[in-house]
Structures are given as structure tokens and as C-alpha cells.
Enzyme design. Sequence first.
Site, PDB file in Angstrom:
ATOM      1  N   ASN A 174       0.839  -1.208   0.000  1.00  0.00           N
ATOM      2  CA  ASN A 174       0.000   0.000   0.000  1.00  0.00           C
ATOM      3  C   ASN A 174       0.871   1.255   0.000  1.00  0.00           C
ATOM      4  OD1 ASN A 174      -0.102  -1.285   2.790  1.00  0.00           O
ATOM      5  ND2 ASN A 174      -1.121   0.587   3.371  1.00  0.00           N
ATOM      6  N   ASP A 175       0.821   2.101   1.012  1.00  0.00           N
ATOM      7  CA  ASP A 175       1.371   3.459   0.922  1.00  0.00           C
ATOM      8  C   ASP A 175       2.856   3.537   0.543  1.00  0.00           C
ATOM      9  OD1 ASP A 175      -0.961   3.392   2.354  1.00  0.00           O
ATOM     10  OD2 ASP A 175      -0.168   4.341   4.144  1.00  0.00           O
ATOM     11  N   PRO A 176       3.206   4.558  -0.262  1.00  0.00           N
ATOM     12  CA  PRO A 176       4.630   4.869  -0.443  1.00  0.00           C
ATOM     13  C   PRO A 176       5.137   5.533   0.838  1.00  0.00           C
ATOM     14  CG  PRO A 176       3.277   6.521  -1.555  1.00  0.00           C
ATOM     15  CD  PRO A 176       2.329   5.471  -1.005  1.00  0.00           C
TER      16      PRO A 176
END
Length: 577
Positions: A64-66
Site C-alpha cells: 500500500n502506501d509509499p
Amino acid sequence: MAAMASLHLLATLLLILGYGRSVIIAHIIDEASHQTTHSSNNMIIPNHTYRPSFHFLPSKNWMNDPNGPMRYKGMYHLFYQHNPKAAVWNTAIEWGHSISKDLVNWFPLQPSLTPNQPYDIKGCWSGSITILPNQKPFILYTGIDNNNHQTQNLAIPKNLSDPLLREWVKLPNNPLMKPTLGNKINVTSFRDPTTAWLGHDGFWRVIVGSQENEKGIAILYKSKDFLHWIKAKHPLNSAKKSGMWECPDFYPVSTKGKIGIETSVDGPQVRHVLKVSLYDTSHDYYLIGTYDTTKDVFVPDDEEGFDKDELYLVQRYDYGKFYASKTFYDDAKKRRVLWGWINESSVQQDDEKKAWSGIQGIPRTVWLDESGKQLIQWPIAEIEKLRGHHVKLHSKVLKPGTLLQVSGVTAAQADVEISFQVSKLENAQELNPSWKLDPQILCSQKAKGGFGLLVLASKGMQEYTSVFFMIFRANKKYVVVMCSDQSRSSLNHKNDLTTYGAFVNVDPAHEELSLRILIDESVVESFGGKGKACITSRVYPTLAINDKAHLHAFNNGTLHVKITRLSAWSMKKAKVN
Ligand code: DQQ
């Protein structure tokens, strides 16, 4: 076999580090290519079919998130929320880590943070990197303990002389910021610290996302030494009824041109951007405004800020799929670069079958539009080096009802740019004042024809994704809406087939309307009006795959439309993890 594997790794690393192809003696083998799955129409689809070939994703499992993107000693780093064990999100989330010379080809390294301390045993969640003086990169991240309580923690490189920064150590002083009875911070809503910026008073500042009941908050912390953090009396910004603010991002933009600015820089030609990822809607919203350094608050130009029941009026980086994004300042090219997570539109069962889930958007350069009212985003120039075979077209009239096939490129893996000139605008559909001015609703309910591109289209048009413009007349002005319609993208109706829409701030009476689309197997990343509006979608055709995918330009509206320029390139595969 082991020798082959290390040769393979060495070859990939050399290539990513910029060595010539002549030294590369090993070939990358696509290990997933032998697995298959059945689509709803019983067609056998190999499991790697939807795997993008030039977007960033880990070799397998969930992402998911960078996190903590940066450029350090000539190398780009990307960390990311990764579940190393499955293609779904769970409590094993760690910080995956990859490096790159060019933001296009990536080499995987060992994870930099794994859950192994009491304060992060249920997950090393999102955070950011700040490069302190003397080239010291520090990670601030959120740890989740056994009670699901959230705290902010610091990790530093084990060995600063390793330019790849392979190993990281967590500080014994952790946690550095935590909810207490005194500060009344919500124990399960306190996460995602930003890159820190340095004030004129010599104090570092970060914001951390939070919520108090329905109110979303960017809690501000200050520190002289990066170890001892004190919560400021006021948040940097907050908004009633906006729910949890995840992954805030706060950065300066220049009022003059495209140049990016380092996070701590302030001054007369600088405005500030506050971005929040709203948990309640799963979208990233941003505001442009002034950073009042005396009061240490962000004052948005739009007084209402995020405090709206009508959130659809607040600007977004992307009106499709794009969440938990984060920017960094790239000192090599003096630009600000934006990363954002694009999740799947398929059902979990299908993600588990293909054994991966989640990609990152193509990094985008981001800058302030000359109007000062919105941001412009454009894919980093480096991606153009993947452009291969090129087809072009000039000056072609698209009469209403026309479908024009663009042949000669690999339509499932392509970069397409097209510009339109529109005449007879008096024939444009009238914008009914009673309609809700939500572009997504205009695209899904009021679309009566439009012109644009049909991508990932099957031969018999059983499947296609259309990305197009619609022009409405409103009080002698024109309103341009860009739509990405997924409703016919796949015969597999288990996928999310939502239609997306965005306003494009272009006057079609005086300007051309341009559209660029990066098509990458299951990704359709679209940039309208030279980056004024972006829409990313995920689609999983069952027929329009590989060389069975086609590309067309079309006009099915009433307006007279001329293609002034069309360029399409086959895209080569990047080396990604
Ligand atoms: N994802 C992380 C959190 C963040 C959320 C957990 C946003 O830190 O709030 O994987 O997608």
C-alpha cells in the site's frame, strides 16, 4: 540454481545502477508466467496478465502506501507498506525498500523496518524521511503495539557509509511521540508523520494525522534535536466533520514556474500545500494556502478548507484511484516528485490468486499552476525513455459518430498523447443548474456523448475503457469534464467498474484539449489539460489483453472535433524489483 539466482540479481543491480547492457549476461525470467486463472467467461488468463510492466510494485504480495521517498547520494529510494506474507493487508506490515538510479528501473533491497519491538509488533506503518544536515536520513514512522495503540518512532541508518542504506536501527528512546492522558491524543488515531521542516527558530517541525471524534487534525510537534518532541498548542490545521486524516503531506511550492522547493524553504515567492488522505472517502485532497510562521498554522486560501459537507468541491491529485500519497524534493532535478498508491479494483480472491495487490502510480512532477489556484502534475520525464515504436497523426477531423483505430503500437502497454480542437461549441449540452456539480456524477449520469480515447478495447468492442471529454455550456462559458468510464472495461463484473470524473480548467473556445494516457496492462493513468486533471483507473479485461488489446480515438458527441496531434508509443518493460 543459487548461482543463477545471484547472477540474475547482480545483472539487475548493474542495469539499475546504470551499467551498459553489454555487461549484463543474465536474462530476467518471469517466474509467474506459468500460472493461470479462469475468467468469468471461462477464458484462461495467465496470472501475470494484469501485472504492470513499468509501474512500481514488489515482486509479490501486498503493497500500500509509499513511504519515505528520497534521493540520497545519487540514488532514489522508495520504501513502501508491504505485507511479505500475503496479497492482503494485515498486521505483518513492514517497510519494503527499493532503490533506483532513474525512478523507472528498481532494485529490491531487504526490508528496512520489520515489526519486532513492543511498540511496533503489530505493524510498522507509514512515515517519512527527513535528511538532516551532514546527509543523515532519519525515518519517522508509526508503530502499532499489541493494543493497537499508535506512536511515532525514529530509525536511523546502521551504517551511513553504505550508500544503499540497507540496514536501519530503531532508537532505544522510542516511542518519541505518544498519546498520554495529558495530551488527550486519540490512541488509535495518531499516525503517519510527515517529512520534518526546519523553522527560523532552529526547531524541527512535523505533523501527524489524527482525529477527535469527527474532527480531522494535523497535530504539530516541534523538536530541537529530533529526539525530544513537544506537541504544539495548536494543530497546523484541522477540520470538523472530515474524519481521520491519514498520511498528511505539507510542502512549499514556487509561485514562479515548475521548479520544486526543498521542504524547509519559505519566502515571498512561496505558497504552501497541505494534503490529507481522508480515511472516510479513501481520497487524497489538497489545499493551497499560506504558512503563517508566527502562529505556526496553515491558512488555506479557501476559507472552508477541508471542513465541507461537499467534499467533492475540494481539489484532488487524482479523481480515480490514488491514495496515501507523498512528495519529496529531488535536488538533482530541482523538482518536487509525487508518489501515490493505486489499489486494485478486483476482488480479494482474485488478488490472492494472482499473488500480488497494489501498485504505485508513475512518479509525477508537481508544481503550482500559473493561476496559483491548483497544482499541475506530469509523469516524470524519465518514463519517456521506455518509449519504443512511435505512430503519429496530424490534423484529422473526427466527425460525430467516428471511431478511429490507432494501429502499430502495443496497445496494452503504451503511452498516448492526443490534442483536440473543438468547434461549434454552441452545440454543447447545457449544464442544468439543478444538477449537483460533482464531475463523477456528471460522467456517470449525464454523459451524452464525448470525444477521447478508447483503450484496452477488444476487437468486437465487448470490452473497452473510455477516457473522454464532455463540454457543457453554462452562462456563456464552457465547463469541461474529463471522464474515465470503466463500466465496459471487463466482462468480469466482479471488478469495481465505477466511472470517475474531474473538471478540467481549460477554455475550449480558446485552447486545445489535451489528453495523455499511460496504459500498462491493468492501469489506465490519464492526464487531462496538460496535467490539470488526473484520473487513474484499474481494469481487468478478459478479451482485450496483450496483443488482443486495441486503441481508438472516438467522437460520439455532437461537437465538431479535430485531432490536431496524436502520438502513441509502445512502451518497453522496466526492470522493477
Ligand atoms: N496505511 C498505513 C497507515 C496509514 C494507512 C497502514 C493509509 O499508516 O494511515 O498500512 O493507507
